[in-house]
Motif scaffolding. Structure first.
Motif, PDB file in Angstrom:
ATOM      1  N   SER A 171      29.019   4.020 -46.477  1.00 26.58           N
ATOM      2  CA  SER A 171      27.832   3.233 -46.121  1.00 26.58           C
ATOM      3  C   SER A 171      27.897   1.818 -46.669  1.00 26.58           C
ATOM      4  O   SER A 171      27.326   0.902 -46.079  1.00 26.58           O
ATOM      5  N   ARG A 172      28.589   1.619 -47.792  1.00 27.01           N
ATOM      6  CA  ARG A 172      28.700   0.276 -48.374  1.00 27.01           C
ATOM      7  C   ARG A 172      29.781  -0.545 -47.690  1.00 27.01           C
ATOM      8  O   ARG A 172      29.739  -1.769 -47.729  1.00 27.01           O
ATOM      9  N   ASN A 173      30.740   0.108 -47.076  1.00 28.09           N
ATOM     10  CA  ASN A 173      31.786  -0.612 -46.364  1.00 28.09           C
ATOM     11  C   ASN A 173      31.427  -0.885 -44.908  1.00 28.09           C
ATOM     12  O   ASN A 173      32.002  -1.779 -44.291  1.00 28.09           O
ATOM     13  N   PHE A 174      30.497  -0.133 -44.346  1.00 30.66           N
ATOM     14  CA  PHE A 174      30.030  -0.360 -42.974  1.00 30.66           C
ATOM     15  C   PHE A 174      28.503  -0.416 -42.971  1.00 30.66           C
ATOM     16  O   PHE A 174      27.843   0.396 -42.316  1.00 30.66           O
ATOM     17  N   PRO A 175      27.896  -1.355 -43.694  1.00 29.96           N
ATOM     18  CA  PRO A 175      26.441  -1.309 -43.907  1.00 29.96           C
ATOM     19  C   PRO A 175      25.616  -1.633 -42.679  1.00 29.96           C
ATOM     20  O   PRO A 175      24.450  -1.240 -42.604  1.00 29.96           O
ATOM     21  N   ASP A 176      26.167  -2.361 -41.715  1.00 35.32           N
ATOM     22  CA  ASP A 176      25.379  -2.828 -40.577  1.00 35.32           C
ATOM     23  C   ASP A 176      25.492  -1.941 -39.351  1.00 35.32           C
ATOM     24  O   ASP A 176      24.842  -2.220 -38.335  1.00 35.32           O
ATOM     25  N   VAL A 185      17.176  10.014 -34.440  1.00 31.31           N
ATOM     26  CA  VAL A 185      16.613   8.876 -35.161  1.00 31.31           C
ATOM     27  C   VAL A 185      17.724   7.878 -35.480  1.00 31.31           C
ATOM     28  O   VAL A 185      18.719   8.243 -36.121  1.00 31.31           O
ATOM     29  N   ALA A 186      17.560   6.649 -35.026  1.00 27.36           N
ATOM     30  CA  ALA A 186      18.540   5.597 -35.314  1.00 27.36           C
ATOM     31  C   ALA A 186      18.273   5.030 -36.703  1.00 27.36           C
ATOM     32  O   ALA A 186      17.120   4.753 -37.069  1.00 27.36           O
ATOM     33  N   ILE A 187      19.340   4.858 -37.468  1.00 19.42           N
ATOM     34  CA  ILE A 187      19.203   4.349 -38.830  1.00 19.42           C
ATOM     35  C   ILE A 187      20.422   3.506 -39.167  1.00 19.42           C
ATOM     36  O   ILE A 187      21.529   3.757 -38.671  1.00 19.42           O
ATOM     37  N   GLN A 188      20.196   2.496 -39.988  1.00 20.08           N
ATOM     38  CA  GLN A 188      21.303   1.665 -40.441  1.00 20.08           C
ATOM     39  C   GLN A 188      22.145   2.453 -41.443  1.00 20.08           C
ATOM     40  O   GLN A 188      21.626   3.177 -42.297  1.00 20.08           O
ATOM     41  N   THR A 189      23.470   2.302 -41.327  1.00 20.87           N
ATOM     42  CA  THR A 189      24.373   3.085 -42.172  1.00 20.87           C
ATOM     43  C   THR A 189      24.128   2.842 -43.652  1.00 20.87           C
ATOM     44  O   THR A 189      24.382   3.731 -44.476  1.00 20.87           O
TER      45      THR A 189
END
Length: 281
Positions: A171-176, A185-189
């Motif tokens: 999640s920190r390497n692909f945050p967007d 449910v759509a959510i940001q990584t």
């Protein structure tokens, strides 16, 4: 007659071509050779073999040990983390098998196996594509932190914290990136690990393993990515022995792209001066 699929090899592109009900290959002018679907590069077996090696080994170990423990082929009591047998009887395999045995066969087991593949593959193929030993070191470092926390938290299985630490690093390497939880449910990584922790609460499961994995993943990410950018030092380095071991076993990453020389002169430069406009002093 038994239904079949026909394939031939395009000699120009070297690609396998699927021929629907054909009798003559369009490229070789010969009858197509009968092939099994797995031989043509599709099927579960080929997909499994196509996974990157470290993620494939990890997923295979979790699948085999969890199934074996549930069917009684191996007693789960020999797989979980008990410190007394490790220290007194030298049952050191428990230091590894406690990560690979995921408990009862259930929908949670299937979901966690999917997580290992869904988030482990991009980590190995993209984030650590140039040096697989760094990916293996991340797993070992996170696993060591999980083992250190286990006596205080009462954990005998650390598979969930380790998987959650992988998801946090992802999640920190692909945050967007935007993902859909269970297709709804759509959510940001960036918020994905915390969303999974909340789902555990809604399902009546303990949130402690999830939070442990998040904390472990944050420690790794901070020492490996955040701190070096601010302090200019790398406190967390993959040991050279591990790099050599991975190289000896054929675990080599992709070749890094060549560095471009900034401001490099183009062409022959011997007689080039600063340049002046005609008619000016």
């Amino acid at each position: 007659p038994r239904s079949h699929q026909c394939f031939c090899l395009n000699p120009l592109t070297e690609h396998v071509v699927h021929l629907e009900g054909c009798t003559v290959c369009a490229h070789t002018k010969m009858p197509p050779r009968m092939m099994d679907v797995n031989q043509a590069g599709t099927g579960v077996g080929n997909w499994w073999k196509g996974l990157p090696p470290i993620t494939r080994w990890m997923a295979t170990s979790m699948l085999v040990l969890t199934v074996a423990g549930n069917f009684g082929w191996i007693s789960p009591m020999y797989l979980v983390l008990f410190w007394k047998p490790i220290l007194k009887k030298f049952e050191v395999w428990r230091l590894i098998t406690n990560f690979m045995f995921l408990g009862r066969l259930s929908i949670n087991f299937v979901v966690r196996m999917l997580w290992v593949i869904q988030y482990g593959v991009p980590l190995e193929n993209q984030v650590f594509q140039f040096e697989p030993s760094d990916y293996l070191f991340m797993l070992l470092f996170n696993g060591a932190l999980c083992l250190a926390a286990a006596p205080f938290l009462g954990f005998v299985m650390n598979g969930v914290p380790l998987i959650m630490s992988m998801i946090y690093v992802y999640s920190r390497n692909f945050p967007d990136q935007v993902v859909k939880l269970y297709g709804m449910v759509a959510i940001q990584t960036f918020y994905l690990p915390f969303a999974f922790a909340c789902i555990s609460v809604l399902l009546g499961q303990s949130i402690i393993p999830d939070l442990t994995g998040i904390a472990v993943g944050h420690v790794y990410y901070f020492l490996h990515d955040v701190y070096p950018r601010t302090a200019g030092r790398m406190p967390l380095k993959t040991p050279g022995l591990l790099r050599q071991w991975c190289a000896d076993w054929g675990l080599r990453g992709a070749a890094p792209p060549p560095r471009e020389t900034q401001g490099a002169p183009q062409g022959f430069q011997a007689f080039r001066g600063p340049g002046r406009r005609l008619g000016q002093d």
